[in-house]
Scaffold this active site. Structure first.
Site, PDB file in Angstrom:
ATOM      1  N   ASP A 130       0.854  -1.184   0.000  1.00 10.65           N
ATOM      2  CA  ASP A 130       0.000   0.000   0.000  1.00 10.65           C
ATOM      3  C   ASP A 130       0.890   1.234   0.000  1.00 10.65           C
ATOM      4  O   ASP A 130       2.038   1.194   0.484  1.00 10.65           O
ATOM      5  CB  ASP A 130      -0.915   0.021   1.230  1.00 10.65           C
ATOM      6  CG  ASP A 130      -1.913   1.165   1.160  1.00 10.65           C
ATOM      7  OD1 ASP A 130      -2.753   1.160   0.237  1.00 10.65           O
ATOM      8  OD2 ASP A 130      -1.859   2.064   2.017  1.00 10.65           O
ATOM      9  N   ASP A 158      -2.339  -0.531   6.572  1.00 12.97           N
ATOM     10  CA  ASP A 158      -3.282  -0.939   5.536  1.00 12.97           C
ATOM     11  C   ASP A 158      -2.794  -2.177   4.805  1.00 12.97           C
ATOM     12  O   ASP A 158      -3.595  -3.024   4.398  1.00 12.97           O
ATOM     13  CB  ASP A 158      -3.516   0.211   4.549  1.00 12.97           C
ATOM     14  CG  ASP A 158      -4.372   1.322   5.146  1.00 12.97           C
ATOM     15  OD1 ASP A 158      -4.776   1.191   6.319  1.00 12.97           O
ATOM     16  OD2 ASP A 158      -4.633   2.318   4.452  1.00 12.97           O
ATOM     17  N   HIS A 217      -5.309   6.609   7.537  1.00 14.72           N
ATOM     18  CA  HIS A 217      -4.716   5.764   6.508  1.00 14.72           C
ATOM     19  C   HIS A 217      -3.205   5.704   6.744  1.00 14.72           C
ATOM     20  O   HIS A 217      -2.546   6.739   6.858  1.00 14.72           O
ATOM     21  CB  HIS A 217      -4.991   6.333   5.119  1.00 14.72           C
ATOM     22  CG  HIS A 217      -6.417   6.194   4.690  1.00 14.72           C
ATOM     23  ND1 HIS A 217      -6.786   5.970   3.391  1.00 14.72           N
ATOM     24  CD2 HIS A 217      -7.563   6.237   5.398  1.00 14.72           C
ATOM     25  CE1 HIS A 217      -8.114   5.897   3.312  1.00 14.72           C
ATOM     26  NE2 HIS A 217      -8.597   6.056   4.531  1.00 14.72           N
ATOM     27  N   GLU A 270       0.795   5.736   0.456  1.00 16.53           N
ATOM     28  CA  GLU A 270       0.100   6.982   0.733  1.00 16.53           C
ATOM     29  C   GLU A 270       0.777   8.063  -0.093  1.00 16.53           C
ATOM     30  O   GLU A 270       2.000   8.013  -0.337  1.00 16.53           O
ATOM     31  CB  GLU A 270       0.142   7.332   2.224  1.00 16.53           C
ATOM     32  CG  GLU A 270      -0.486   6.286   3.134  1.00 16.53           C
ATOM     33  CD  GLU A 270      -1.964   6.049   2.865  1.00 16.53           C
ATOM     34  OE1 GLU A 270      -2.624   6.955   2.314  1.00 16.53           O
ATOM     35  OE2 GLU A 270      -2.451   4.957   3.212  1.00 16.53           O
TER      36      GLU A 270
END
Length: 241
Positions: A7, A158, A153, A9
């Site tokens: 994942d 995640d 998040h 960001e």
């Protein structure tokens, strides 16, 4: 099979507008089991963050100012994922950003798909649950994955949650077995789902249950004139995993 659940960001929703990656989180699966190996990097994006991105991640430019740039971690990142199958939720988003970051460093690095294959769990979820919400939070709730600690998040958190979601989502494809502790800052989880190796308990009907069953059969025979089941039946057994 080696798989990397990944994942990212970012500073915003669109790499086409020059947004950059600010965090990468990866956890390793080997034969559908967490190995405990992970890669987690916060990155200096060298640009402003959009307000919405800062709100959902909690990351600030002040925090990221002394973090390495993508160019400084790209070799370590590619070494970690090379040859693996990447498991990503809404893969087009993360793959687009990864390829943009690679392109900024020159054509010699190629595209992420040249280093590993990609599986999109959003596509898998839409196939299994058509017409339903298939965000990571929605899937955690539907598949029984505890995400109560997900307030913001975060790429590594995640990725950890997505690993559990992916294994639950694809549990029919093989045994689900997690038996390691994975640390992520102040968070840690241990899952043991390798039920295939556990002994099976056998539940036997009690004398009262057997008598009730026999009486039921006799009532059926009296009413219908016959009963397909014999009046005397072997002691019932049910295996519970």
């Amino acid at each position: 099979m080696r798989q990397i659940v990944l994942d990212t960001e970012t500073t915003g929703l669109s790499w086409e507008k020059g947004n950059r990656i600010v965090e990468i989180g990866c956890v390793e699966l080997l034969e559908r089991r967490l190995t405990g190996r992970q890669l987690h990097k916060h990155l200096n994006p060298e640009r402003e963050m959009e307000a919405g991105a800062q709100e959902v991640t909690g990351l600030t430019l002040e925090f990221l100012a002394d973090k390495p740039r993508f160019a400084e971690v790209v070799d370590e990142f590619l070494d970690f994922v090379r040859g693996a199958e990447l498991i990503i939720h809404n893969a087009a988003f993360d793959v687009g950003f990864l390829n943009y970051e690679l392109s900024l460093l020159g054509p010699h690095l190629g595209r992420i798909e040249e280093h590993c294959s990609v599986v999109d769990t959003l596509a898998l979820a839409r196939e299994r649950f058509p017409g339903q919400r298939n965000s990571l939070d929605a899937l955690c709730k539907r598949l029984g994955v505890n995400n109560a600690h997900r307030k913001l998040h975060g790429a590594l958190l995640d990725a950890e949650l997505l690993a559990e979601v992916y294994l639950a989502l694809t549990s029919g494809q093989g045994d689900l077995g997690l038996g390691v502790v994975v640390e992520s800052g102040a968070t840690a989880f241990e899952r043991t789902f390798a039920t295939a190796d556990l002994p099976r308990r056998v539940l036997r009907a009690s004398a009262e249950e057997t008598a009730a069953h026999r009486a039921r059969l006799e009532r059926i025979a009296a009413k219908a004139g016959r009963c397909l089941w014999p009046a005397e039946v072997p002691e019932a057994e049910v295996e519970i995993a």
